[in-house]
Design a protein around this motif. Structure first.
Motif, PDB file in Angstrom:
ATOM      1  N   LYS A 169       0.858  -1.187   0.000  1.00  0.00           N
ATOM      2  CA  LYS A 169       0.000   0.000   0.000  1.00  0.00           C
ATOM      3  C   LYS A 169       0.894   1.236   0.000  1.00  0.00           C
ATOM      4  N   VAL A 170       0.612   2.180  -0.863  1.00  0.00           N
ATOM      5  CA  VAL A 170       1.390   3.415  -0.880  1.00  0.00           C
ATOM      6  C   VAL A 170       0.739   4.397   0.089  1.00  0.00           C
ATOM      7  N   ASN A 171       1.414   4.606   1.210  1.00  0.00           N
ATOM      8  CA  ASN A 171       0.937   5.535   2.234  1.00  0.00           C
ATOM      9  C   ASN A 171       1.865   6.730   2.314  1.00  0.00           C
ATOM     10  N   ASP A 172       1.410   7.768   2.965  1.00  0.00           N
ATOM     11  CA  ASP A 172       2.322   8.828   3.360  1.00  0.00           C
ATOM     12  C   ASP A 172       1.999   9.269   4.780  1.00  0.00           C
ATOM     13  N   ALA A 173       2.977   9.885   5.414  1.00  0.00           N
ATOM     14  CA  ALA A 173       2.810  10.365   6.785  1.00  0.00           C
ATOM     15  C   ALA A 173       3.682  11.605   6.955  1.00  0.00           C
ATOM     16  N   LEU A 174       3.202  12.539   7.755  1.00  0.00           N
ATOM     17  CA  LEU A 174       3.935  13.792   7.948  1.00  0.00           C
ATOM     18  C   LEU A 174       3.781  14.272   9.381  1.00  0.00           C
ATOM     19  N   CYS A 175       4.937  14.491  10.038  1.00  0.00           N
ATOM     20  CA  CYS A 175       4.959  15.106  11.362  1.00  0.00           C
ATOM     21  C   CYS A 175       5.346  16.576  11.227  1.00  0.00           C
ATOM     22  N   SER A 176       4.805  17.401  12.097  1.00  0.00           N
ATOM     23  CA  SER A 176       5.171  18.820  12.108  1.00  0.00           C
ATOM     24  C   SER A 176       6.172  19.131  13.215  1.00  0.00           C
ATOM     25  N   LYS A 177       6.707  18.079  13.850  1.00  0.00           N
ATOM     26  CA  LYS A 177       7.649  18.261  14.946  1.00  0.00           C
ATOM     27  C   LYS A 177       8.612  17.080  14.959  1.00  0.00           C
ATOM     28  N   ALA A 178       9.923  17.352  15.188  1.00  0.00           N
ATOM     29  CA  ALA A 178      10.937  16.298  15.143  1.00  0.00           C
ATOM     30  C   ALA A 178      11.655  16.094  16.464  1.00  0.00           C
ATOM     31  N   THR A 179      11.502  16.997  17.423  1.00  0.00           N
ATOM     32  CA  THR A 179      12.208  16.880  18.705  1.00  0.00           C
ATOM     33  C   THR A 179      11.206  16.821  19.846  1.00  0.00           C
ATOM     34  N   PHE A 180      11.509  15.976  20.841  1.00  0.00           N
ATOM     35  CA  PHE A 180      10.590  15.755  21.955  1.00  0.00           C
ATOM     36  C   PHE A 180      11.385  15.561  23.241  1.00  0.00           C
ATOM     37  N   LEU A 181      10.677  15.653  24.372  1.00  0.00           N
ATOM     38  CA  LEU A 181      11.278  15.471  25.701  1.00  0.00           C
ATOM     39  C   LEU A 181      12.535  16.323  25.853  1.00  0.00           C
ATOM     40  N   ASP A 182      12.367  17.621  25.568  1.00  0.00           N
ATOM     41  CA  ASP A 182      13.466  18.587  25.711  1.00  0.00           C
ATOM     42  C   ASP A 182      14.676  18.215  24.865  1.00  0.00           C
ATOM     43  N   GLY A 183      14.418  17.717  23.664  1.00  0.00           N
ATOM     44  CA  GLY A 183      15.504  17.390  22.751  1.00  0.00           C
ATOM     45  C   GLY A 183      16.173  16.066  23.007  1.00  0.00           C
ATOM     46  N   ARG A 184      15.637  15.264  23.936  1.00  0.00           N
ATOM     47  CA  ARG A 184      16.225  13.963  24.248  1.00  0.00           C
ATOM     48  C   ARG A 184      15.709  12.854  23.332  1.00  0.00           C
ATOM     49  N   VAL A 185      14.635  13.112  22.592  1.00  0.00           N
ATOM     50  CA  VAL A 185      14.084  12.137  21.647  1.00  0.00           C
ATOM     51  C   VAL A 185      13.910  12.838  20.303  1.00  0.00           C
ATOM     52  N   LEU A 186      14.428  12.220  19.230  1.00  0.00           N
ATOM     53  CA  LEU A 186      14.348  12.785  17.889  1.00  0.00           C
ATOM     54  C   LEU A 186      13.689  11.788  16.947  1.00  0.00           C
ATOM     55  N   LEU A 187      12.954  12.302  15.973  1.00  0.00           N
ATOM     56  CA  LEU A 187      12.416  11.475  14.895  1.00  0.00           C
ATOM     57  C   LEU A 187      13.188  11.768  13.622  1.00  0.00           C
ATOM     58  N   VAL A 188      13.606  10.709  12.916  1.00  0.00           N
ATOM     59  CA  VAL A 188      14.360  10.888  11.675  1.00  0.00           C
ATOM     60  C   VAL A 188      13.826   9.937  10.609  1.00  0.00           C
TER      61      VAL A 188
END
Length: 420
Positions: free
Chosen positions: A316-335
Motif C-alpha cells: 500500500k502506498v501511504n504517506d505520513a507527515l509530522c510537524s515536529k521532530a524533537t521531543f522530551l526537551d531534545g532527548r528524543v528525535l524522529l528521523v
C-alpha cells in the motif's frame, strides 16, 4: 542537546537507523540499535533505491568497506503508452539495492560480515561501540534527569530497559517512538498500490535487457505507470548479466468494499498485512489475476519482466507527515520515515535520512541549533510530502486530485516566501 551525546539508543535498524548509528559510532558515541525484526539481517526483497548527494557524501566520509555501493549515474527514458522511445531526459540517478546499502552500513556499524562485505572493516581509532539487537520491541520511553530510559520486550517475552543520553526514532512509517511521544501527524493511504519485483538480466531476452541497460525507464500508461532500473544483487555484483532489473508498478486501488484491498494484503498463509505482503508470500492466484487483466495493455519489454518475476511483493502506498521532530526537551528525535514518509515517486527516502544525519552532525559540532535543524527537517518534509502527492495524483488519480494537491504545493511555497 548541542553536544555529541556519549550514549544513544536508536529504535529501528533499517537504513535510517544505521546511517545515524554509523555517524555516531565514528564520532566516539556508544550506540545501541533496537530492531523489532527478529532476523539477524533484514530481508531486502531485492528492492531498489536511489542515491542522492547526501548519501554519497555520507559514504565518502564514513564507509570503510571499499566496495562499490551503487550503479553510476544513468539517464532517464520516458515511454508513453506503446511508444517505447518517446523521450530521453537528462535526469541522472545513482541506483543500488536496499540490501547492498544495508550490508555496507551494517559492516561499518557492528562489523557484520556478509556476502557483500567479507571481511568487514576494522574499527577506526576513536570509534565508539556499536550494538545491533534484533527482536526487540520498544514499549515505553521515560525521561529522567540523566537521560531517557527505553523499555523493550525481547522475543522471549522478557522485559528489559536501557538508559541513554539520546533516543533516535528511526522506525519508519509505523513508528512506535512517534506514537509514544504523541507526535502531531497526518497519515493517509494514497488510493494506489505498488507491485515490485526483480528479474536477473540473464533471464530476459537480449532485446529487453538492452532496452533497460544503463538508464531509468518510466513507462507512462493510462491510470498506471511503471519504473524500471538495474541494480546489483545483495552480494554487490555489478557485472552485466549478473545484475537485476528492478521494477515498480503503480496501480490504482481505492480502499472501498468493492476493491477488496484486504484481500490483496492477505498472504498465502491467511495473514492480513498492514502495509506490505513480502516477497514469497503473495498468493499466486492474486498475482496471476492481476497479470491476466493488465498484461494486454503493457508494452513488450515491461510485460516480459512481469511474466518472468517469480516472487513479486505488493505494498500500500501511504504517506505520513509530522510537524515536529524533537521531543522530551531534545532527548528524543524522529528521523527518516518516522518523521515523514513520502509517496515514493521522487525516490528520496534514503536521501532524507542522510540529510537528517548530516544535519544533526552540524548540531553536535555547534554549527547550528537543534531548533534550526528541526525547522529545516520539517520544511524539507512538507515540500517533498506535497510534491510527491502532486506527482502521484497527476500520473494515477486524475485531474481533480492533481489540481487540489498542486494548489496546496503552490500555496506552501508562496507562504514560505513571505515567511509564514
Amino acid at each position: 542537546m548541542a553536544t555529541l551525546p556519549k550514549s544513544v539508543i536508536i529504535v529501528g535498524g533499517s537504513i535510517a537507523g544505521l546511517l545515524h548509528g554509523v555517524y555516531l559510532k565514528r564520532n566516539g558515541t556508544n550506540v545501541t540499535i533496537l530492531e523489532q525484526d527478529a532476523n539477524a539481517i533484514r530481508s531486502s526483497h531485492n528492492a531498489g533505491i536511489c542515491f542522492g548527494p547526501s548519501v554519497q557524501e555520507f559514504l565518502r566520509l564514513y564507509d570503510d568497506t571499499g566496495i562499490q555501493s551503487c550503479q553510476p549515474g544513468v539517464i532517464t527514458r520516458l515511454a508513453y503508452r506503446q511508444n517505447l522511445y518517446w523521450k530521453d531526459a537528462n535526469i541522472v540517478r545513482h541506483l543500488t539495492s536496499w540490501g547492498l546499502l544495508y550490508r555496507i552500513l551494517r559492516a561499518n556499524f557492528d562489523g557484520f560480515p556478509s556476502e557483500a562485505v567479507t571481511p568487514p572493516p576494522v574499527p577506526r581509532t576513536g570509534d565508539g561501540k556499536g550494538r545491533y539487537l534484533s527482536g526487540k520491541k520498544v514499549t515505553s520511553l521515560q525521561k529522567t534527569e540523566d537521560g531517557v530510559v527505553v523499555s523493550f520486550v525481547g522475543e522471549d517475552g522478557m522485559e528489559e530497559s536501557f538508559m541513554a543520553d539520546l533516543v533516535i526514532g528511526a522506525d519508519g512509517l509505523h513508528s512506535t517512538v512517534r506514537s509514544l511521544v504523541q507526535a502531531p501527524m497526518v497519515k493517509e493511504y494514497s488510493g494506489y498500490i505498488s507491485w515490485r519485483g526483480t528479474v536477473c538480466e540473464a533471464d530476459v531476452s537480449p532485446g529487453t535487457a538492452g532496452y533497460f541497460q544503463d538508464r531509468t525507464v518510466l513507462g507512462l500508461l493510462k491510470g498506471t505507470y511503471i519504473v524500471c532500473y538495474i541494480i546489483p544483487p545483495d552480494a554487490a555484483s555489478f557485472v552485466p548479466g549478473t545484475r537485476l532489473i528492478n521494477w515498480v508498478w503503480y496501480c490504482n486501488l481505492p480502499e472501498t468494499p468493492e476493491t477488496n484491498l484486504e484481500e490483496l494484503l492477505t498472504d498465502s498463509n491467511g495473514h492480513v498485512h498492514t502495509n506490505t505482503v513480502p516477497s514469497g508470500l503473495v498468493r499466486p492466484e492474486v498475482w496471476k489475476a492481476h497479470l491476466a487483466e493488465m498484461l494486454p495493455l503493457i508494452p513488450a519489454p515491461f510485460a516480459e519482466l512481469f511474466a518472468k518475476t517469480e516472487n513479486p511483493f505488493v505494498t500500500k502506498v501511504n504517506d505520513a507527515l509530522c510537524s515536529k521532530a524533537t521531543f522530551l526537551d531534545g532527548r528524543v528525535l524522529l528521523v527518516g520515515d518516522a518523521l515523514s514518509t513520502f509517496r515514493p515517486h521522487f525516490a528520496v527516502a534514503t536521501e532524507q535520512a542522510a540529510r537528517h544525519c548530516l544535519g544533526l552532525g552540524r548540531v553536535w559540532k555547534g554549527e547550528m541549533t537543534l531548533e534550526l535543524w528541526e525547522k529545516e527537517a520539517v520544511h524539507y518534509a512538507i515540500k517533498m510530502w506535497l510534491g510527491s502527492r502532486v506527482i502521484g495524483a497527476g500520473l494515477l488519480r486524475g485531474w481533480s486530485e492533481f489540481l487540489f494537491f498542486a494548489w496546496e504545493y503552490v500555496m506552501f511555497f508562496t507562504m514560505s516566501k513571505i515567511g509564514v
